[in-house]
Structures are given as structure tokens and as C-alpha cells.
Scaffold this active site. Sequence first.
Site, short mmCIF file in Angstrom:
data_model
loop_
_atom_site.label_atom_id
_atom_site.label_comp_id
_atom_site.label_asym_id
_atom_site.label_seq_id
_atom_site.Cartn_x
_atom_site.Cartn_y
_atom_site.Cartn_z
N GLU A 261 -3.96 4.37 3.82
CA GLU A 261 -3.16 3.66 2.82
C GLU A 261 -4.01 3.25 1.64
O GLU A 261 -5.18 2.94 1.78
CB GLU A 261 -2.45 2.44 3.39
N THR B 174 0.84 -1.21 0.00
CA THR B 174 0.00 0.00 0.00
C THR B 174 0.87 1.25 0.00
O THR B 174 1.95 1.26 0.58
CB THR B 174 -0.92 0.03 1.24
N ASN C 151 1.17 4.78 1.48
CA ASN C 151 0.65 5.52 2.63
C ASN C 151 0.75 7.03 2.39
O ASN C 151 1.69 7.49 1.76
CB ASN C 151 1.44 5.16 3.89
N1 RBF Z 1 -6.05 -4.00 8.94
C1 RBF Z 1 -6.79 -4.38 10.00
O1 RBF Z 1 -6.25 -4.64 11.06
N2 RBF Z 1 -8.15 -4.49 9.89
C2 RBF Z 1 -8.83 -4.26 8.75
O2 RBF Z 1 -10.06 -4.37 8.71
C3 RBF Z 1 -8.07 -3.87 7.59
N3 RBF Z 1 -8.68 -3.61 6.42
C4 RBF Z 1 -7.94 -3.26 5.31
C5 RBF Z 1 -8.58 -3.03 4.11
C6 RBF Z 1 -7.87 -2.69 2.98
C7 RBF Z 1 -8.58 -2.46 1.68
C8 RBF Z 1 -6.43 -2.56 3.06
C9 RBF Z 1 -5.63 -2.18 1.85
C10 RBF Z 1 -5.81 -2.77 4.26
C11 RBF Z 1 -6.53 -3.14 5.41
N4 RBF Z 1 -5.91 -3.38 6.64
C12 RBF Z 1 -6.66 -3.75 7.74
C13 RBF Z 1 -4.57 -2.85 6.87
C14 RBF Z 1 -3.45 -3.79 6.83
O3 RBF Z 1 -3.27 -4.23 8.14
C15 RBF Z 1 -2.26 -2.94 6.36
O4 RBF Z 1 -2.40 -2.68 4.97
C16 RBF Z 1 -0.94 -3.60 6.62
O5 RBF Z 1 -0.74 -3.70 7.99
C17 RBF Z 1 0.21 -2.76 6.03
O6 RBF Z 1 0.35 -1.53 6.66
MG MG Z 2 1.87 0.82 3.06
#
Ligand code: RBF
Ligand code: MG
Length: 190
Positions: free
Chosen positions: A125, A48, A50
Site C-alpha cells: 500500500e 492508502t 493498495n
Molecule cells: N501496520 C502494521 O501492523 N505494522 C507496521 O509496522 C505498519 N507500518 C506501516 C507503515 C506505513 C508507511 C504505512 C502507510 C502503513 C503501515 N502499516 C503498518 C499498515 C497499516 O496497518 C495499514 O495501512 C492499515 O491497516 C490500512 O490497511
Molecule cells: Mg489502503
Amino acid sequence: MPIEYHETRRDVDERIPVSPIAPFPLVSGFQEVIAGFGRGSAELGIPTANVTPEQLPNGFHELELGAYFGFARLRPKVTSTQITPDDKFNYGKYLEKENGDLDVLPVVLSIGLNPFYGNKHKTVEVYVMHEFHHSFYGAEINICVLGFIRRELNYTSVEALISDIQLDIEIANEVLKTPEYDDCRKLISI
Ligand code: RBF
Ligand code: MG
């Protein structure tokens, strides 16, 4: 006329209207792509881009934590700094027009505290649904948020988190290809 919605897939899914409804579309203006925790690519296989939450315009601060969808467009940042291929921050020097890297591209966003990882501060992100050949830390990204997919969740396994993000991506792709949403590309195309 009552508002019509796309079908939902999961219990947690928000109902997505067939056309964007306020506060959407929300356009961020060009934001610097900063370094995240590096988990996106390393652990999840979902890299992602940020951005700094505090830099975003007003409407963004009121958004509930969760997954969103929309479009985004990248541009390299003009800099007098010499960049070599090994630099982590290349300011988008290697973004390739011929590869479509500079097009308006579909995205899913996470606005949240990532409870699975227990972050202390809110992160914003963007996962861009496009195959890049290089990273682009320090480039600029203009994001157009078009709808809310679901609230942020905690997970008991990284596999469960990944599979929910994959479903977020499927939902986003399906909705973004409808003319009502596809038309919003123009909001960030120049
Ligand atoms: N992290 C969570 O802990 N809970 C979530 O519900 C969650 N939903 C996400 C949804 C999307 C579309 C994306 C791209 C990321 C999501 N993440 C979520 C974040 C994920 O933990 C994060 O991208 C990684 O930790 C990298 O920083
Ligand atoms: Mg990222």
C-alpha cells in the site's frame, strides 16, 4: 569512499544512504489501484492506495516487510464503463491535473502483513503525500521505491501505529527533498 547515511531517529530505523543504493530505485510500472480493507482512511486517517503484490516486478518480491519511501505517479484508467460520482470505482476519472494529482508525488509504502491487524496475505500500500479531492480506485499508479525506512512492527495501540507512520512520513519528506533523491522523480515522470 565510504557510504554516507542520513541520521536515524528511532532504534528500529534503517540507515538511509545519501544516494539510493541497490536494489533501489525499483520502479513498479503502472499498477491498478485496488480496494484495501478501508481501514486506512476510516481508522488511521492515513488512506492508502493498495496494489496487487503478485503483479509487481521481480525486485519487489524480495523486499523485506516494512516501511519504504519513494515517488509515485497516478493516471486515470481508460475505460468504456459509464462512471457516476457515487461509484466506488471511478478509475481515476476525478483526478485533477490543476490540483497536481497527476504530478510525481512523494509517497511512503507499507509492504507487509500488518501484524496489528493480523492480515493473512501480504499487502502493498502507498500513502501519497498530497491532498486529493476524490478517491481513485481503479486508477493506475507507477511507484518508484527509493529506500527502506524500517521493518514492519506490531503495536499495542492504534495511536502508536499512527505515530510511527507519521514519523515514517517525516523521514521520507526529509530524504526525498535532497537532490540525490529528488532527481529520481524523472524515472517516472513520463
Ligand atoms: N501496520 C502494521 O501492523 N505494522 C507496521 O509496522 C505498519 N507500518 C506501516 C507503515 C506505513 C508507511 C504505512 C502507510 C502503513 C503501515 N502499516 C503498518 C499498515 C497499516 O496497518 C495499514 O495501512 C492499515 O491497516 C490500512 O490497511
Ligand atoms: Mg489502503
